[in-house]
Design a protein around this motif. Structure first.
Motif, PDB file in Angstrom:
ATOM      1  N   LYS A  95      48.734 -37.191  27.129  1.00 38.26           N
ATOM      2  CA  LYS A  95      49.241 -36.191  28.096  1.00 38.26           C
ATOM      3  C   LYS A  95      48.441 -36.243  29.383  1.00 38.26           C
ATOM      4  CE  LYS A  95      51.134 -32.933  24.780  1.00 38.26           C
ATOM      5  NZ  LYS A  95      50.362 -32.488  23.605  1.00 38.26           N
ATOM      6  N   PHE A  96      47.110 -36.193  29.278  1.00 36.19           N
ATOM      7  CA  PHE A  96      46.269 -36.345  30.462  1.00 36.19           C
ATOM      8  C   PHE A  96      44.876 -36.808  30.068  1.00 36.19           C
ATOM      9  CE2 PHE A  96      45.588 -31.980  29.149  1.00 36.19           C
ATOM     10  CZ  PHE A  96      44.222 -31.766  29.323  1.00 36.19           C
ATOM     11  N   ASP A  97      44.251 -37.494  31.014  1.00 41.75           N
ATOM     12  CA  ASP A  97      42.867 -37.940  30.844  1.00 41.75           C
ATOM     13  C   ASP A  97      42.012 -36.939  31.618  1.00 41.75           C
ATOM     14  OD1 ASP A  97      40.380 -39.121  31.337  1.00 41.75           O
ATOM     15  OD2 ASP A  97      41.187 -41.155  31.532  1.00 41.75           O
ATOM     16  N   PRO A  98      41.140 -36.179  30.936  1.00 38.57           N
ATOM     17  CA  PRO A  98      40.409 -35.102  31.633  1.00 38.57           C
ATOM     18  C   PRO A  98      39.544 -35.631  32.777  1.00 38.57           C
ATOM     19  CG  PRO A  98      39.392 -35.573  29.485  1.00 38.57           C
ATOM     20  CD  PRO A  98      40.680 -36.344  29.537  1.00 38.57           C
ATOM     21  N   ARG A  99      39.106 -36.878  32.666  1.00 38.74           N
ATOM     22  CA  ARG A  99      38.263 -37.459  33.717  1.00 38.74           C
ATOM     23  C   ARG A  99      39.108 -37.762  34.957  1.00 38.74           C
ATOM     24  NH1 ARG A  99      36.773 -42.571  30.364  1.00 38.74           N
ATOM     25  NH2 ARG A  99      39.039 -42.500  30.363  1.00 38.74           N
ATOM     26  N   ALA A 100      40.379 -38.106  34.724  1.00 38.97           N
ATOM     27  CA  ALA A 100      41.276 -38.376  35.865  1.00 38.97           C
ATOM     28  C   ALA A 100      41.634 -37.067  36.571  1.00 38.97           C
ATOM     29  CB  ALA A 100      42.526 -39.089  35.386  1.00 38.97           C
ATOM     30  N   VAL A 101      41.800 -36.000  35.784  1.00 40.52           N
ATOM     31  CA  VAL A 101      42.148 -34.692  36.380  1.00 40.52           C
ATOM     32  C   VAL A 101      41.031 -34.251  37.330  1.00 40.52           C
ATOM     33  CG1 VAL A 101      42.560 -32.248  35.843  1.00 40.52           C
ATOM     34  CG2 VAL A 101      43.575 -34.030  34.398  1.00 40.52           C
ATOM     35  N   LEU A 102      39.772 -34.359  36.872  1.00 38.62           N
ATOM     36  CA  LEU A 102      38.635 -33.960  37.722  1.00 38.62           C
ATOM     37  C   LEU A 102      38.491 -34.918  38.910  1.00 38.62           C
ATOM     38  CD1 LEU A 102      36.032 -33.108  34.938  1.00 38.62           C
ATOM     39  CD2 LEU A 102      37.068 -31.472  36.509  1.00 38.62           C
ATOM     40  N   SER A 103      38.664 -36.199  38.643  1.00 42.80           N
ATOM     41  CA  SER A 103      38.485 -37.188  39.717  1.00 42.80           C
ATOM     42  C   SER A 103      39.518 -36.994  40.820  1.00 42.80           C
ATOM     43  CB  SER A 103      38.588 -38.610  39.162  1.00 42.80           C
ATOM     44  OG  SER A 103      37.556 -38.820  38.233  1.00 42.80           O
ATOM     45  N   LYS A 104      40.712 -36.569  40.442  1.00 41.93           N
ATOM     46  CA  LYS A 104      41.740 -36.337  41.472  1.00 41.93           C
ATOM     47  C   LYS A 104      41.256 -35.252  42.448  1.00 41.93           C
ATOM     48  CE  LYS A 104      46.621 -35.473  42.229  1.00 41.93           C
ATOM     49  NZ  LYS A 104      47.926 -35.123  41.662  1.00 41.93           N
ATOM     50  N   LYS A 105      40.598 -34.219  41.906  1.00 46.30           N
ATOM     51  CA  LYS A 105      40.059 -33.145  42.771  1.00 46.30           C
ATOM     52  C   LYS A 105      38.982 -33.705  43.695  1.00 46.30           C
ATOM     53  CE  LYS A 105      40.847 -29.410  39.536  1.00 46.30           C
ATOM     54  NZ  LYS A 105      40.208 -28.748  38.420  1.00 46.30           N
ATOM     55  N   LEU A 164      38.811 -33.978  47.919  1.00 46.02           N
ATOM     56  CA  LEU A 164      37.685 -33.534  48.770  1.00 46.02           C
ATOM     57  C   LEU A 164      37.239 -34.657  49.710  1.00 46.02           C
ATOM     58  CD1 LEU A 164      35.201 -31.761  46.302  1.00 46.02           C
ATOM     59  CD2 LEU A 164      36.598 -30.692  48.085  1.00 46.02           C
ATOM     60  N   LEU A 165      37.101 -35.829  49.115  1.00 44.17           N
ATOM     61  CA  LEU A 165      36.597 -36.979  49.875  1.00 44.17           C
ATOM     62  C   LEU A 165      37.607 -37.425  50.929  1.00 44.17           C
ATOM     63  CD1 LEU A 165      34.007 -38.656  49.478  1.00 44.17           C
ATOM     64  CD2 LEU A 165      35.336 -40.235  48.066  1.00 44.17           C
ATOM     65  N   ALA A 166      38.886 -37.388  50.532  1.00 41.80           N
ATOM     66  CA  ALA A 166      39.953 -37.886  51.408  1.00 41.80           C
ATOM     67  C   ALA A 166      39.994 -37.130  52.731  1.00 41.80           C
ATOM     68  CB  ALA A 166      41.293 -37.776  50.691  1.00 41.80           C
ATOM     69  N   ARG A 167      39.637 -35.841  52.689  1.00 38.10           N
ATOM     70  CA  ARG A 167      39.697 -35.015  53.906  1.00 38.10           C
ATOM     71  C   ARG A 167      38.759 -35.527  54.988  1.00 38.10           C
ATOM     72  NH1 ARG A 167      38.984 -29.692  50.890  1.00 38.10           N
ATOM     73  NH2 ARG A 167      40.949 -29.563  49.789  1.00 38.10           N
ATOM     74  N   LYS A 168      37.658 -36.153  54.571  1.00 39.31           N
ATOM     75  CA  LYS A 168      36.671 -36.518  55.598  1.00 39.31           C
ATOM     76  C   LYS A 168      36.501 -38.023  55.814  1.00 39.31           C
ATOM     77  CE  LYS A 168      32.715 -36.272  52.585  1.00 39.31           C
ATOM     78  NZ  LYS A 168      31.350 -35.966  52.420  1.00 39.31           N
ATOM     79  N   LYS A 169      37.317 -38.814  55.132  1.00 37.93           N
ATOM     80  CA  LYS A 169      37.161 -40.269  55.288  1.00 37.93           C
ATOM     81  C   LYS A 169      38.388 -40.861  55.978  1.00 37.93           C
ATOM     82  CE  LYS A 169      33.330 -40.598  52.836  1.00 37.93           C
ATOM     83  NZ  LYS A 169      32.040 -40.925  53.382  1.00 37.93           N
ATOM     84  N   ASP A 190      48.966 -39.533  44.690  1.00 38.87           N
ATOM     85  CA  ASP A 190      49.701 -38.378  44.185  1.00 38.87           C
ATOM     86  C   ASP A 190      51.168 -38.743  43.907  1.00 38.87           C
ATOM     87  OD1 ASP A 190      49.897 -35.612  43.532  1.00 38.87           O
ATOM     88  OD2 ASP A 190      50.947 -35.292  45.438  1.00 38.87           O
ATOM     89  N   MET A 191      51.764 -39.485  44.834  1.00 33.62           N
ATOM     90  CA  MET A 191      53.167 -39.872  44.658  1.00 33.62           C
ATOM     91  C   MET A 191      53.324 -40.839  43.473  1.00 33.62           C
ATOM     92  SD  MET A 191      54.714 -38.166  46.957  1.00 33.62           S
ATOM     93  CE  MET A 191      56.341 -38.797  47.220  1.00 33.62           C
ATOM     94  N   LEU A 192      52.363 -41.745  43.322  1.00 34.73           N
ATOM     95  CA  LEU A 192      52.421 -42.685  42.194  1.00 34.73           C
ATOM     96  C   LEU A 192      52.326 -41.932  40.871  1.00 34.73           C
ATOM     97  CD1 LEU A 192      50.137 -45.563  43.527  1.00 34.73           C
ATOM     98  CD2 LEU A 192      52.516 -45.847  42.808  1.00 34.73           C
ATOM     99  N   GLU A 193      51.382 -40.996  40.826  1.00 33.28           N
ATOM    100  CA  GLU A 193      51.204 -40.228  39.587  1.00 33.28           C
ATOM    101  C   GLU A 193      52.505 -39.508  39.227  1.00 33.28           C
ATOM    102  OE1 GLU A 193      47.846 -37.498  39.441  1.00 33.28           O
ATOM    103  OE2 GLU A 193      48.742 -36.465  37.718  1.00 33.28           O
ATOM    104  N   LYS A 194      53.109 -38.862  40.238  1.00 30.69           N
ATOM    105  CA  LYS A 194      54.357 -38.117  39.971  1.00 30.69           C
ATOM    106  C   LYS A 194      55.472 -39.063  39.520  1.00 30.69           C
ATOM    107  CE  LYS A 194      53.399 -34.086  42.713  1.00 30.69           C
ATOM    108  NZ  LYS A 194      52.833 -33.827  44.024  1.00 30.69           N
ATOM    109  N   ALA A 195      55.561 -40.243  40.179  1.00 27.88           N
ATOM    110  CA  ALA A 195      56.651 -41.171  39.848  1.00 27.88           C
ATOM    111  C   ALA A 195      56.484 -41.733  38.435  1.00 27.88           C
ATOM    112  CB  ALA A 195      56.684 -42.298  40.868  1.00 27.88           C
ATOM    113  N   VAL A 196      55.253 -42.106  38.064  1.00 27.39           N
ATOM    114  CA  VAL A 196      55.059 -42.689  36.718  1.00 27.39           C
ATOM    115  C   VAL A 196      55.354 -41.629  35.650  1.00 27.39           C
ATOM    116  CG1 VAL A 196      53.444 -43.826  35.134  1.00 27.39           C
ATOM    117  CG2 VAL A 196      53.346 -44.366  37.555  1.00 27.39           C
ATOM    118  N   TRP A 197      54.947 -40.393  35.942  1.00 34.33           N
ATOM    119  CA  TRP A 197      55.209 -39.336  34.959  1.00 34.33           C
ATOM    120  C   TRP A 197      56.715 -39.082  34.832  1.00 34.33           C
ATOM    121  CZ3 TRP A 197      52.482 -37.671  31.082  1.00 34.33           C
ATOM    122  CH2 TRP A 197      52.957 -36.571  30.357  1.00 34.33           C
TER     123      TRP A 197
END
Ligand code: COA
Length: 369
Positions: free
Chosen positions: A259-269, A273-278, A289-296
């Motif tokens: 259903k989900f990988d808990p490490r991926a859930v945290l890493s997405k957060k 955070l990182l994406a905002r400043k890089k 995000d779009m890939l995750e939604k499409a595969v699901w």
């Protein structure tokens, strides 16, 4: 002859040993030595989790200080290892350089206790990983600094810059997530080698060999190739086409987490955070995000840790070819814990195979074949 027991291919669902190091659960839970990964990610740091994984309990303050300074001391590499790394052709895979370097340490060192060997291998790997890339580019080697924590030091050596606090914090979370994952392919490999009573250098060399494959550690490099190529609006089409062609989408799926990988859930957060400043961060986050939604939507398969660790490493300025080596530099603590645990109640791994080849062939001499 005793009757053979047939088990599913890939040993899926077969428990071949007992462990008290970690446990991943299909419901999306992961514990290290009894502590949920979410708690360790929030409250702990790399050195403390490494101690926990290796020794089985959370250290007292003085134990942690002692452990951290041992790691720091053992980061010093024999000059012959640098010389060896320079011998590789420039187009070599850094995993090949690292695997050979660890094997070489086994020939150079004469340490007595298992603990001192373990700390030496793990600490040296943290320096070999960033320098494997430099060796292939014929760049000057970088040495660790004494004023930085383990994760800061690694990020510094990987990027040649003293990292910002938040960047180092996020990088450290990814290292913690990569440290251990019960009986994955490389940890199983390490245990098989340990079960022959081989030494930890050889066992870790074998673990590195197993980790290199794209169905295991290698996935976090392949992920970045398509994330960089795609625009957010292309994501769904890409997934559709890949599935139609019967290809696996790297960074998705897991033997345990359905259903989900808990490490991926945290890493997405953390990626958010990182994406905002890089630079390019917002686009990369949107593609993921779009890939995750499409595969699901199309296949109900969740992303695994590699899917989010890869863009995090990329935004931190780490060369993509070092994604799998970074995984190795952290997983080595898990491997070494498995090495010790295997020896506690050792039984040689020696399974059986069902013979499906030919029988009773007549030997024809070479002259008349
Ligand atoms: N992309 C597309 N389909 C996938 C998939 C992926 N990444 N991962 C699994 N599937 C599909 C399989 O095709 C299969 O579908 P089917 O039942 O219609 O034939 C089903 O999901 C079960 O997959 P299977 O490969 O049998 O599961 P597994 O437990 O053996 O595989 C992995 C686990 C990790 C090997 C697999 O998910 C994979 O190859 N993922 C990509 C590589 C990767 O990211 N590895 C890092 C793992 S942490």
């Amino acid at each position: 002859m005793a009757e053979q027991i047939r088990v599913p291919k890939g040993l899926a669902g077969v428990a071949v040993t007992e462990t008290s190091i970690s446990k991943s659960d299909p419901s999306g839970q992961l514990i290290y030595r009894g502590y949920p990964i979410e708690v360790l990610a929030e409250k702990s740091n790399f050195e403390e989790v490494a101690f926990l994984i290796l020794k089985g309990y959370l250290p007292k303050k003085y134990e942690l200080e002692e452990f951290s300074s041992k790691l720091q001391r053992e980061m010093r590499l024999d000059e012959r290892i640098y010389t060896l790394m320079k011998l590789f052709p420039p187009n070599s895979d850094p995993m090949d350089v690292i695997r050979t370097a660890v094997s070489f340490i086994g020939s150079l060192e004469r340490k007595d206790s298992l603990e001192s060997k373990q700390i030496s291998i793990a600490a040296k790997l943290a320096v070999i990983v960033p320098n494997s890339h430099r060796a292939l580019l014929n760049h000057e080697f970088v040495k660790p600094r004494e004023d930085l924590s383990y994760a800061e030091n690694m990020l510094y050596m990987l990027t040649s810059k003293i990292p910002e606090k938040e960047d180092a914090w996020i990088f450290e979370r990814e290292l913690i997530f990569y440290m251990e994952h019960d009986l994955n392919a490389s940890s199983f490999t390490v245990r098989v080698v340990a079960s022959t009573l081989s030494d930890p250098y050889s066992s870790v060399t074998a673990g590195l060999a197993a980790l290199k494959g794209p169905l295991h550690g290698g996935a976090n490099e392949e992920v970045m190739e398509y994330i960089l190529r795609l625009r957010p609006e292309d994501a769904e089409n890409f997934v559709r086409e890949e599935l139609k062609a019967g290809r696996k989408i790297m960074g998705f799926g897991h033997r345990v987490y359905k259903k989900f990988d808990p490490r991926a859930v945290l890493s997405k957060k953390y990626l958010e955070l990182l994406a905002r400043k890089k630079r390019d961060g917002e686009r990369i986050y949107k593609v993921c995000d779009m890939l995750e939604k499409a595969v699901w939507a199309l296949k109900q398969i969740p992303p695994n840790l590699d899917f989010y660790a890869a863009p995090i490493f990329y935004l931190l300025g780490i060369p993509v070819s070092l994604n799998t080596p970074i995984f190795a530099s952290s997983r080595v603590f898990g491997w070494l814990a498995h090495y010790s645990e295997q020896l506690e109640e050792n039984k040689l791994f020696r399974p059986d195979a069902i013979y499906v080849g030919k029988k009773d062939l007549k030997y024809i001499p070479i002259e008349t074949r």
